[in-house]
Design a protein around this motif. Structure first.
Motif, PDB file in Angstrom:
ATOM      1  N   VAL A 113       0.648  -1.258  -0.208  1.00  0.00           N
ATOM      2  CA  VAL A 113       0.237   0.094  -0.348  1.00  0.00           C
ATOM      3  C   VAL A 113       1.275   1.298   0.115  1.00  0.00           C
ATOM      4  CG1 VAL A 113      -1.209   1.589   1.213  1.00  0.00           C
ATOM      5  CG2 VAL A 113      -1.567  -0.988   1.534  1.00  0.00           C
ATOM      6  N   ALA A 128      -5.282  -1.558  -9.303  1.00  0.00           N
ATOM      7  CA  ALA A 128      -3.847  -1.213  -9.576  1.00  0.00           C
ATOM      8  C   ALA A 128      -2.527  -1.146  -9.265  1.00  0.00           C
ATOM      9  CB  ALA A 128      -3.966   0.127  -8.441  1.00  0.00           C
ATOM     10  N   ALA A 180      -1.058   3.197  -2.446  1.00  0.00           N
ATOM     11  CA  ALA A 180      -2.582   3.263  -2.054  1.00  0.00           C
ATOM     12  C   ALA A 180      -3.117   4.711  -3.273  1.00  0.00           C
ATOM     13  CB  ALA A 180      -3.165   3.578  -0.858  1.00  0.00           C
ATOM     14  N   GLU A 181      -2.926   6.211  -3.465  1.00  0.00           N
ATOM     15  CA  GLU A 181      -2.872   7.140  -3.792  1.00  0.00           C
ATOM     16  C   GLU A 181      -3.545   6.922  -5.665  1.00  0.00           C
ATOM     17  OE1 GLU A 181      -0.773  10.861  -1.514  1.00  0.00           O
ATOM     18  OE2 GLU A 181       0.922   9.207  -2.797  1.00  0.00           O
ATOM     19  N   LYS A 193      -9.625   5.315  -9.470  1.00  0.00           N
ATOM     20  CA  LYS A 193     -10.633   4.820  -8.811  1.00  0.00           C
ATOM     21  C   LYS A 193     -11.044   3.210  -9.099  1.00  0.00           C
ATOM     22  CE  LYS A 193     -12.757   9.649  -8.879  1.00  0.00           C
ATOM     23  NZ  LYS A 193     -14.506  10.641 -10.086  1.00  0.00           N
ATOM     24  N   THR A 200       4.662   8.513  -5.984  1.00  0.00           N
ATOM     25  CA  THR A 200       2.709   8.061  -5.505  1.00  0.00           C
ATOM     26  C   THR A 200       2.869   7.582  -5.216  1.00  0.00           C
ATOM     27  OG1 THR A 200       2.600   9.992  -7.485  1.00  0.00           O
ATOM     28  CG2 THR A 200       0.773   9.147  -6.496  1.00  0.00           C
ATOM     29  N   SER A 212      -4.559   4.135  -6.764  1.00  0.00           N
ATOM     30  CA  SER A 212      -5.942   3.572  -6.694  1.00  0.00           C
ATOM     31  C   SER A 212      -6.645   4.122  -6.352  1.00  0.00           C
ATOM     32  CB  SER A 212      -5.572   2.143  -5.558  1.00  0.00           C
ATOM     33  OG  SER A 212      -7.116   1.340  -5.356  1.00  0.00           O
ATOM     34  N   ALA A 213      -6.701   5.568  -5.969  1.00  0.00           N
ATOM     35  CA  ALA A 213      -7.937   6.156  -5.431  1.00  0.00           C
ATOM     36  C   ALA A 213      -7.942   6.544  -6.891  1.00  0.00           C
ATOM     37  CB  ALA A 213      -7.702   6.805  -3.650  1.00  0.00           C
ATOM     38  N   ALA A 214      -7.231   7.869  -6.778  1.00  0.00           N
ATOM     39  CA  ALA A 214      -7.141   8.467  -7.862  1.00  0.00           C
ATOM     40  C   ALA A 214      -7.694   7.941  -9.049  1.00  0.00           C
ATOM     41  CB  ALA A 214      -5.766   9.187  -8.242  1.00  0.00           C
ATOM     42  N   PRO A 245     -10.180  -1.063  -7.338  1.00  0.00           N
ATOM     43  CA  PRO A 245      -9.938  -1.784  -6.652  1.00  0.00           C
ATOM     44  C   PRO A 245      -8.512  -1.678  -6.131  1.00  0.00           C
ATOM     45  CG  PRO A 245     -11.350  -2.407  -7.327  1.00  0.00           C
ATOM     46  CD  PRO A 245     -10.559  -1.839  -8.523  1.00  0.00           C
ATOM     47  N   PHE A 246      -7.853  -1.933  -4.726  1.00  0.00           N
ATOM     48  CA  PHE A 246      -6.277  -2.004  -4.625  1.00  0.00           C
ATOM     49  C   PHE A 246      -5.124  -2.693  -5.951  1.00  0.00           C
ATOM     50  CE2 PHE A 246      -2.665  -3.509  -2.481  1.00  0.00           C
ATOM     51  CZ  PHE A 246      -1.900  -2.275  -2.836  1.00  0.00           C
TER      52      PHE A 246
END
Length: 120
Positions: free
Chosen positions: A38, A84, A71-72, A78, A68, A74-76, A80-81
């Motif tokens: 992560v 990503a 985790a960032e 949108k 980066t 994955s969020a950017a 699932p981890f």
């Protein structure tokens, strides 16, 4: 097209469209590069051109112009981890991005952090 279906040519509807994760990874669930956590920092190589990359890979390279975390990313994106992680591992394998592992925190440091948080 029924009234409930989004207009595929409407740019605002594009955000609502769902792409299945297995389509992004080609059905793969395991990353080529092991050990991506992560907090792993990803950084794009200076000379990498994102012109020949797929859409998601191009987004990752653009995001990683500065280090980066996974985790960032994955969020950017949108996604699932796990998705990503597979996408980033592809970029690591082809040399587009570099992985920087942070050193693990010592138990003493973790205990100090815990004690200070409790003191709050």
């Amino acid at each position: 097209m029924t009234p409930a279906d989004p207009d595929p040519f409407d740019p605002s509807a594009a955000e609502d469209m769902v792409i299945r994760p297995f389509l992004l990874t080609g059905g793969r669930t395991r990353p080529v590069q092991d050990g991506l956590r992560v907090e792993t920092l990803i950084h794009a190589r200076e000379a990498v051109s994102s012109a020949g990359l797929r859409f998601e890979h191009r987004q990752i390279v653009q995001l990683c112009r500065e280090p980066t975390s996974l985790a960032e990313i994955s969020a950017a994106l949108k996604v699932p981890f796990g998705v990503a992680r597979v996408l980033v591992s592809d970029l690591v394998a082809d040399g587009s991005v570099v992985v920087t592992q942070r050193e693990e925190l010592s138990i003493q440091l973790i205990e100090r952090i815990r004690d200070r948080v409790r003191a709050l």
